[in-house]
Design a protein around this motif. Sequence first.
Motif, PDB file in Angstrom:
ATOM      1  N   GLN A 103       0.830  -1.211   0.000  1.00 20.22           N
ATOM      2  CA  GLN A 103       0.000   0.000   0.000  1.00 20.22           C
ATOM      3  C   GLN A 103       0.866   1.263   0.000  1.00 20.22           C
ATOM      4  O   GLN A 103       0.584   2.227  -0.704  1.00 20.22           O
ATOM      5  CB  GLN A 103      -0.939   0.010   1.205  1.00 20.22           C
ATOM      6  N   ARG A 104       1.934   1.248   0.773  1.00 22.23           N
ATOM      7  CA  ARG A 104       2.834   2.393   0.830  1.00 22.23           C
ATOM      8  C   ARG A 104       3.469   2.657  -0.532  1.00 22.23           C
ATOM      9  O   ARG A 104       3.542   3.783  -0.992  1.00 22.23           O
ATOM     10  CB  ARG A 104       3.909   2.172   1.895  1.00 22.23           C
ATOM     11  N   ARG A 105       3.903   1.605  -1.198  1.00 15.75           N
ATOM     12  CA  ARG A 105       4.521   1.753  -2.523  1.00 15.75           C
ATOM     13  C   ARG A 105       3.506   2.230  -3.563  1.00 15.75           C
ATOM     14  O   ARG A 105       3.833   3.030  -4.438  1.00 15.75           O
ATOM     15  CB  ARG A 105       5.160   0.440  -2.964  1.00 15.75           C
ATOM     16  N   GLN A 106       2.271   1.716  -3.481  1.00 21.78           N
ATOM     17  CA  GLN A 106       1.232   2.151  -4.421  1.00 21.78           C
ATOM     18  C   GLN A 106       0.925   3.632  -4.235  1.00 21.78           C
ATOM     19  O   GLN A 106       0.782   4.376  -5.202  1.00 21.78           O
ATOM     20  CB  GLN A 106      -0.043   1.309  -4.255  1.00 21.78           C
ATOM     21  N   GLU A 107       0.839   4.080  -3.005  1.00 20.05           N
ATOM     22  CA  GLU A 107       0.586   5.483  -2.732  1.00 20.05           C
ATOM     23  C   GLU A 107       1.746   6.347  -3.226  1.00 20.05           C
ATOM     24  O   GLU A 107       1.528   7.430  -3.773  1.00 20.05           O
ATOM     25  CB  GLU A 107       0.365   5.698  -1.226  1.00 20.05           C
ATOM     26  N   LYS A 108       2.965   5.867  -3.060  1.00 18.32           N
ATOM     27  CA  LYS A 108       4.129   6.594  -3.533  1.00 18.32           C
ATOM     28  C   LYS A 108       4.125   6.720  -5.047  1.00 18.32           C
ATOM     29  O   LYS A 108       4.406   7.781  -5.608  1.00 18.32           O
ATOM     30  CB  LYS A 108       5.408   5.896  -3.049  1.00 18.32           C
TER      31      LYS A 108
END
Length: 114
Positions: A103-108
């Motif tokens: 999720q963190r990578r997708q948001e980034k």
Amino acid sequence: MSINKELKSAGLTERTGLVIYLKNASDQYKLRRFGDIVYFSKKMKYCIVYVTQENAKQELAEIRKLDFVKYAEFSEKDQVDLSSSHIETQIATMAQEAEQEIQRRQEKNEDLLK
């Protein structure tokens, strides 16, 4: 479940592992009188010897006094928790951490595309 618990219920002798670091790799053969050598690393100069659990402390003290031994200690293999509930908890925690990282990578990536 520990292998020693299974051995105890079967009526067999309980054993424990000793990790022994040597000064010279060729000295491993001198440890045969203490127990069974189950693993030896020529490169790292250490071996794992299994001895009877009731005599383990005495054997360890005796092995540490030998001039060709750098260091000797108990193996921590018996202290590893292999119960299914513990393993399931670890897997669930790892899965949750992986989902958070995705999720963190997708948001980034979404922020970079804007």
